[in-house]
Design a protein around this motif. Structure first.
Motif, PDB file in Angstrom:
ATOM      1  N   ARG A  17       0.785  -1.108   0.449  1.00 44.47           N
ATOM      2  CA  ARG A  17      -0.082   0.201  -0.032  1.00 44.47           C
ATOM      3  C   ARG A  17       1.005   1.119   0.260  1.00 44.47           C
ATOM      4  O   ARG A  17       1.845   1.447   0.746  1.00 44.47           O
ATOM      5  CB  ARG A  17      -0.842  -0.161   1.044  1.00 44.47           C
ATOM      6  N   PRO A  18       0.924   2.105  -0.801  1.00 43.41           N
ATOM      7  CA  PRO A  18      -1.053   3.220  -1.161  1.00 43.41           C
ATOM      8  C   PRO A  18      -0.803   1.946  -3.001  1.00 43.41           C
ATOM      9  O   PRO A  18      -2.417   2.246  -3.162  1.00 43.41           O
ATOM     10  CB  PRO A  18      -1.290   4.287  -1.373  1.00 43.41           C
ATOM     11  N   LEU A  19      -0.253   1.621  -3.472  1.00 40.34           N
ATOM     12  CA  LEU A  19      -0.667   0.987  -4.512  1.00 40.34           C
ATOM     13  C   LEU A  19      -1.269   0.215  -4.773  1.00 40.34           C
ATOM     14  O   LEU A  19      -1.439  -0.145  -5.738  1.00 40.34           O
ATOM     15  CB  LEU A  19       1.466   0.794  -5.114  1.00 40.34           C
ATOM     16  N   THR A  20      -1.648  -1.022  -3.641  1.00 40.21           N
ATOM     17  CA  THR A  20      -2.364  -1.615  -3.590  1.00 40.21           C
ATOM     18  C   THR A  20      -3.870  -1.066  -3.271  1.00 40.21           C
ATOM     19  O   THR A  20      -4.438  -2.674  -3.054  1.00 40.21           O
ATOM     20  CB  THR A  20      -1.965  -3.209  -3.454  1.00 40.21           C
ATOM     21  N   ASP A  21      -4.326  -0.486  -3.299  1.00 40.99           N
ATOM     22  CA  ASP A  21      -5.232   0.631  -3.005  1.00 40.99           C
ATOM     23  C   ASP A  21      -6.400   0.556  -3.757  1.00 40.99           C
ATOM     24  O   ASP A  21      -7.218  -0.306  -4.022  1.00 40.99           O
ATOM     25  CB  ASP A  21      -5.804   2.028  -2.478  1.00 40.99           C
ATOM     26  N   THR A  22      -6.078   0.179  -5.112  1.00 44.80           N
ATOM     27  CA  THR A  22      -6.976  -0.095  -6.360  1.00 44.80           C
ATOM     28  C   THR A  22      -6.485  -1.300  -7.201  1.00 44.80           C
ATOM     29  O   THR A  22      -6.577  -1.497  -8.543  1.00 44.80           O
ATOM     30  CB  THR A  22      -6.978   1.712  -7.474  1.00 44.80           C
TER      31      THR A  22
END
Length: 224
Positions: A17-22
């Motif tokens: 995260r935050p890359l894997t938030d979306t």
């Protein structure tokens, strides 16, 4: 002979995260390739078939990414089953006998680890053969090592070798584990007690792409 391959892609990617938030972690890019595509490249180069990928977090994105490819999806829509439970659920897609498993959140250089595992596999004395990297050479690794390796390759817990995220394993004993959700560590411990787990040291570079700061380290490794 073709070797069935399971790629674990169901995790939440919390450390990324935050890359894997979306975006699910397997679809994070290092250079011009997603982590999942890099894992698939290793499997296809080795001739692995069939190939299965499990999904949970943002799983539809992974399914869409794989649409039309030679990959079976093993969805875990309600609960992440962890590596042991996930592999057991996917076995109908993989056939009988030993299977290969691969964690996609790793970048490798040097020999294809799956091909090297195939070459080193000895079914008469092994129930699991794990790819290892020395802790001192494990780029972006946080924490201690996982295993010690004897002269004959047999593994015991704790030591200066890191599990590198690729293996061949006999899945037969998964049927004896009553839990729905469990790690393959549970199966490894049972097989270690029988002296049936061995390690192969990867003769190349390796990077754990588990958190955002590791992405440039992985790219630097690939760039040489």
């Amino acid at each position: 002979m073709p070797q069935p391959l399971m790629i674990f892609a169901a995790g939440l990617g919390t450390r990324m995260r935050p890359l894997t938030d979306t975006c699910p972690k397997p679809l994070i890019r290092v250079g011009d390739r997603t982590l999942l595509d890099r894992a698939l490249d290793l499997g296809r180069d080795t001739g692995c078939a069939p190939i299965a990928v499990n999904t949970h977090y943002l799983g539809q994105q992974i399914a869409d990414h794989l649409a039309g490819q030679d990959v079976a999806i093993s969805p875990e829509p309600q609960t992440i089953l962890d590596t042991g439970g996930g592999l057991r659920q996917a076995l109908p897609l993989l056939g009988r006998g030993p299977v290969m498993t691969l964690n996609p959140d790793v970048v490798w250089t040097g020999p294809n680890p799956l091909s090297a595992l195939q070459a080193a596999w000895d079914g008469d004395r092994m129930d699991a053969l794990l790819a290892l990297i020395p802790l001192a050479q494990a780029t972006a690794r946080k924490g201690a090592g996982d295993f010690s390796r004897a002269d004959d390759g047999a593994l015991t817990r704790k030591g200066d070798f890191v599990y590198a995220g690729a293996q061949i394993i006999r899945p037969d004993l998964l049927a004896d584990i009553p839990d729905a959700v469990f790690s393959l560590n549970l199966l490894w411990d049972r097989l270690i007690a029988r002296g049936r787990v061995f390690g192969m040291v990867h003769r190349g570079g390796w990077c754990d792409v588990g958190y955002p700061e590791a992405i440039p380290m992985a790219q630097a490794l690939l760039d040489g």
